[in-house]
Design a protein around this motif. Structure first.
Motif, PDB file in Angstrom:
ATOM      1  N   ARG A  61       6.142   6.300  -4.883  1.00 13.21           N
ATOM      2  CA  ARG A  61       5.829   5.079  -5.638  1.00 13.21           C
ATOM      3  C   ARG A  61       7.102   4.303  -5.973  1.00 13.21           C
ATOM      4  O   ARG A  61       7.109   3.066  -5.960  1.00 13.21           O
ATOM      5  CB  ARG A  61       5.012   5.406  -6.884  1.00 13.21           C
ATOM      6  N   ARG A  89       0.198   4.225   0.416  1.00 18.88           N
ATOM      7  CA  ARG A  89      -0.144   5.134   1.527  1.00 18.88           C
ATOM      8  C   ARG A  89       0.607   4.751   2.798  1.00 18.88           C
ATOM      9  O   ARG A  89       0.983   5.612   3.591  1.00 18.88           O
ATOM     10  CB  ARG A  89      -1.657   5.135   1.754  1.00 18.88           C
ATOM     11  N   ASP A 116       0.860  -1.186   0.000  1.00 16.06           N
ATOM     12  CA  ASP A 116       0.000   0.000   0.000  1.00 16.06           C
ATOM     13  C   ASP A 116       0.896   1.237   0.000  1.00 16.06           C
ATOM     14  O   ASP A 116       1.639   1.475   0.962  1.00 16.06           O
ATOM     15  CB  ASP A 116      -0.899  -0.038   1.235  1.00 16.06           C
ATOM     16  N   THR A 131      -1.916   4.153  -8.383  1.00 11.42           N
ATOM     17  CA  THR A 131      -2.005   5.239  -7.418  1.00 11.42           C
ATOM     18  C   THR A 131      -1.786   4.784  -5.977  1.00 11.42           C
ATOM     19  O   THR A 131      -0.965   5.346  -5.270  1.00 11.42           O
ATOM     20  CB  THR A 131      -3.363   5.946  -7.542  1.00 11.42           C
ATOM     21  N   ASP A 132      -2.509   3.774  -5.535  1.00  9.21           N
ATOM     22  CA  ASP A 132      -2.462   3.367  -4.124  1.00  9.21           C
ATOM     23  C   ASP A 132      -1.657   2.103  -3.841  1.00  9.21           C
ATOM     24  O   ASP A 132      -1.436   1.784  -2.671  1.00  9.21           O
ATOM     25  CB  ASP A 132      -3.883   3.167  -3.591  1.00  9.21           C
ATOM     26  N   TYR A 133      -1.238   1.374  -4.873  1.00  7.76           N
ATOM     27  CA  TYR A 133      -0.574   0.094  -4.638  1.00  7.76           C
ATOM     28  C   TYR A 133       0.635  -0.105  -5.542  1.00  7.76           C
ATOM     29  O   TYR A 133       0.657   0.347  -6.684  1.00  7.76           O
ATOM     30  CB  TYR A 133      -1.555  -1.075  -4.854  1.00  7.76           C
ATOM     31  N   ASP A 143       3.060  -0.356 -10.396  1.00  4.47           N
ATOM     32  CA  ASP A 143       2.415   0.481  -9.383  1.00  4.47           C
ATOM     33  C   ASP A 143       1.243   1.218  -9.997  1.00  4.47           C
ATOM     34  O   ASP A 143       1.192   1.469 -11.193  1.00  4.47           O
ATOM     35  CB  ASP A 143       3.408   1.459  -8.757  1.00  4.47           C
ATOM     36  N   GLU A 200       5.257  12.483  -5.365  1.00  5.79           N
ATOM     37  CA  GLU A 200       4.438  11.270  -5.483  1.00  5.79           C
ATOM     38  C   GLU A 200       5.177  10.158  -6.212  1.00  5.79           C
ATOM     39  O   GLU A 200       5.073   8.986  -5.856  1.00  5.79           O
ATOM     40  CB  GLU A 200       3.149  11.589  -6.251  1.00  5.79           C
ATOM     41  N   GLN A 258       4.046   6.140   2.396  1.00 11.96           N
ATOM     42  CA  GLN A 258       3.997   7.580   2.651  1.00 11.96           C
ATOM     43  C   GLN A 258       3.930   7.865   4.148  1.00 11.96           C
ATOM     44  O   GLN A 258       4.603   8.770   4.647  1.00 11.96           O
ATOM     45  CB  GLN A 258       2.805   8.217   1.937  1.00 11.96           C
TER      46      GLN A 258
END
Length: 131
Positions: free
Chosen positions: A52, A13, A11, A118-120, A116, A48, A16
């Protein structure tokens, strides 16, 4: 002959959140010197994209550690396993020190793929005996 297979999904996120909590200590623990330099350059241009990049490297190293059956135990360490790229962009695993010695003594060869969204970030690794 296949020695092992590993997969991992991460994840972004969560990565991050670790960066926010620990700052550069987190990527310094996970990335080789070359990967760290790439992460810094990407993070400066587009934060960002840097997150990633870190997530894909984290995921790839987890998948590799599963494929070789060691998990994160010696001689497998985050920094001894580096995820590089061929000129074509294909990801490759570069090993260092005791991990490289262990891997070569078993005549192993690794194949890795990373992706990758956006979220994974996700990775898949196949390790084969290369005789």
């Amino acid at each position: 002959m296949i020695y092992g297979i590993g997969t991992d999904i991460c994840d972004v996120r969560r990565i991050q959140a670790s960066l926010t909590r620990h700052g550069e200590r987190f990527p310094q623990k996970v990335l080789s010197d070359a990967e760290f330099a790439t992460w810094q350059a990407r993070s400066l241009r587009w934060p960002e994209r840097g997150v990633r990049y870190l997530a894909t490297r984290f995921s790839a190293k987890e998948a590799f550690s599963k494929a070789i059956g060691l998990g994160m135990s010696m001689p497998m360490t985050w920094r001894r396993c580096e995820i590089g790229n061929l000129p074509s962009g294909q990801p490759v695993i570069l090993l260092h020190g005791a991990l490289r010695d262990w891997f070569e003594a078993r005549h192993l060869r690794a194949h890795i793929t990373v992706t990758d969204e956006t979220d994974y970030a996700a990775s898949f690794c196949v390790v084969e005996v290369n005789r």
